[in-house]
Motif scaffolding. Sequence first.
Motif, PDB file in Angstrom:
ATOM      1  N   PHE A   1     -28.475  19.966  43.707  1.00 28.44           N
ATOM      2  CA  PHE A   1     -28.095  18.830  44.557  1.00 28.44           C
ATOM      3  C   PHE A   1     -26.595  18.830  44.841  1.00 28.44           C
ATOM      4  O   PHE A   1     -26.172  18.704  45.996  1.00 28.44           O
ATOM      5  N   GLU A   2     -25.777  18.960  43.817  1.00 30.18           N
ATOM      6  CA  GLU A   2     -24.332  18.879  43.996  1.00 30.18           C
ATOM      7  C   GLU A   2     -23.806  19.987  44.906  1.00 30.18           C
ATOM      8  O   GLU A   2     -22.883  19.770  45.697  1.00 30.18           O
ATOM      9  N   SER A   3     -24.384  21.175  44.818  1.00 33.67           N
ATOM     10  CA  SER A   3     -23.886  22.302  45.612  1.00 33.67           C
ATOM     11  C   SER A   3     -24.430  22.318  47.037  1.00 33.67           C
ATOM     12  O   SER A   3     -23.827  22.925  47.919  1.00 33.67           O
ATOM     13  N   ASP A   4     -25.543  21.650  47.285  1.00 36.03           N
ATOM     14  CA  ASP A   4     -26.185  21.717  48.598  1.00 36.03           C
ATOM     15  C   ASP A   4     -26.089  20.432  49.406  1.00 36.03           C
ATOM     16  O   ASP A   4     -26.417  20.433  50.595  1.00 36.03           O
ATOM     17  N   VAL A   5     -25.693  19.325  48.788  1.00 36.51           N
ATOM     18  CA  VAL A   5     -25.756  18.047  49.496  1.00 36.51           C
ATOM     19  C   VAL A   5     -24.752  17.995  50.647  1.00 36.51           C
ATOM     20  O   VAL A   5     -25.035  17.380  51.694  1.00 36.51           O
ATOM     21  N   ASP A   6     -23.590  18.633  50.509  1.00 35.92           N
ATOM     22  CA  ASP A   6     -22.625  18.630  51.612  1.00 35.92           C
ATOM     23  C   ASP A   6     -23.166  19.406  52.818  1.00 35.92           C
ATOM     24  O   ASP A   6     -23.002  18.978  53.965  1.00 35.92           O
ATOM     25  N   TYR A   7     -23.800  20.527  52.558  1.00 41.80           N
ATOM     26  CA  TYR A   7     -24.396  21.302  53.654  1.00 41.80           C
ATOM     27  C   TYR A   7     -25.502  20.502  54.334  1.00 41.80           C
ATOM     28  O   TYR A   7     -25.610  20.490  55.573  1.00 41.80           O
ATOM     29  N   ILE A   8     -26.313  19.819  53.552  1.00 37.49           N
ATOM     30  CA  ILE A   8     -27.395  19.001  54.126  1.00 37.49           C
ATOM     31  C   ILE A   8     -26.818  17.884  54.985  1.00 37.49           C
ATOM     32  O   ILE A   8     -27.306  17.612  56.092  1.00 37.49           O
ATOM     33  N   ALA A   9     -25.771  17.229  54.511  1.00 33.21           N
ATOM     34  CA  ALA A   9     -25.166  16.137  55.278  1.00 33.21           C
ATOM     35  C   ALA A   9     -24.568  16.653  56.587  1.00 33.21           C
ATOM     36  O   ALA A   9     -24.691  15.996  57.636  1.00 33.21           O
TER      37      ALA A   9
END
Length: 445
Positions: free
Chosen positions: A145-153
């Motif tokens: 979650f922490e590593s991918d949430v910025d890309y998802i946003a």
Amino acid sequence: MSDPFDRAPGAERSRVNPGEYGFVGGAAAATEEDTKPRLFNQREPLRQPRTSPPFPDCSPNSGDPGSGWNSPQQYRDSTPVYSDMNSVLKSSNLSANAPEFVPSGFYSYEETPTFDESETYYDEPTLADMVTDFLGHLSSSPGSFESDVDYIANMLSSYVSTEESLHELVELIYSKSTEIPNFSYMGARLCNHLSHHLTLSSTKGNFRQVLLKRCQTEYEQRDQAVRGDTETQKRFHSYVLFLAELYLHLEVKGAKGTLNRAQILLTALKDLMISLLSHPVDANLICAVKLLKLTGSVLDDEWKCTRQTHMDEIIQRIETVLLDATCSRDVRQMLLKLVELRSSDWGRVKAATAASSATPDNDPNYFMNEPIFYTEDGTPFTAADPDFAERYQEIMDKQNYFHDVDGETVSEGFDFEDEMEPEIEEAFENFCLETERKRQNRVSQ
């Protein structure tokens, strides 16, 4: 019936003289041949070639034995036939080296694909497909979650460009967070991140405001949902737990830039708890227990800060349910455990005693960070064991080294079984006393 026919493929069926081919007893021979079983079925005559060589006008029944169609003299003397065939071969475009043979009457029914430059080779994924993929990835790999949430946003910000797409995004995340088992925690964290990083804000509010309005729709139907059928109650319970996770994780910026919890959700959770206890069936009571075990300590602290007694009222309702409601034995036991949990301050341990005055009697975490040792038979023991000193000394005695108080190695590979000489023993004792005196002086300073 006695005259045989020419059986050559493609040849005309003409009557021939039996004696011309040397038949003996032509009729009988023909009869025997007709009665033999055939290995292949009779095929249709082959198609006549487009360019056939001209044959001389001759009769198969003529008296000249060399004038028939099967006579070799016939083909030796027919020069025009070879000349015509040579002309056909020269004008033909057929080749023996061709990769495949395609008959002239063969037609392919496969349509030749046409490429339209205006169409892309891959269809662009829709917002629903993208959100489904993202949530499925987070559900199967929650540690990312922490590593991918910025890309998802960032990806969702590029797709959500209208008010309709914003409402679609909120509905997709809400539905998945309440449908996927145990995904309410991850869905609430994603909602908190998008509320701060999603760039679009419509005339009806930003992501957080649209999400809270969607949750309000279910909140207004709480009294009907707790009395609905099994599926209705199941959806409502998923909504309650998701709202609890939102209260714990959704952060709202205050006037001074501080991050606080959404107070509107605090009031909503109290009303939802009262609705669940007002219709005390097993499913509603189990949901109430899960809600209080998840948020009970936080709700209790918030209400105590504002001098409100809402938690006391909820616990009193639960005790009333224990006395009056006809719930199952397991659910009753769950409610009793919940009341005991609240009486112990939700299982929280008081602040640890200062390290300088901590002892095994006044600090429950005194031995928490102590190392674990093992005896020869594999039995573990720590400093909390009563016979720790004896067991530890046994281990040290079996080792061939020991350390002084300051951590510097005094002796290594020393054999304790060998007896020291009196001078060496006296010098060693003086060394230990001097070292202990130096240590005490440093401590006192």
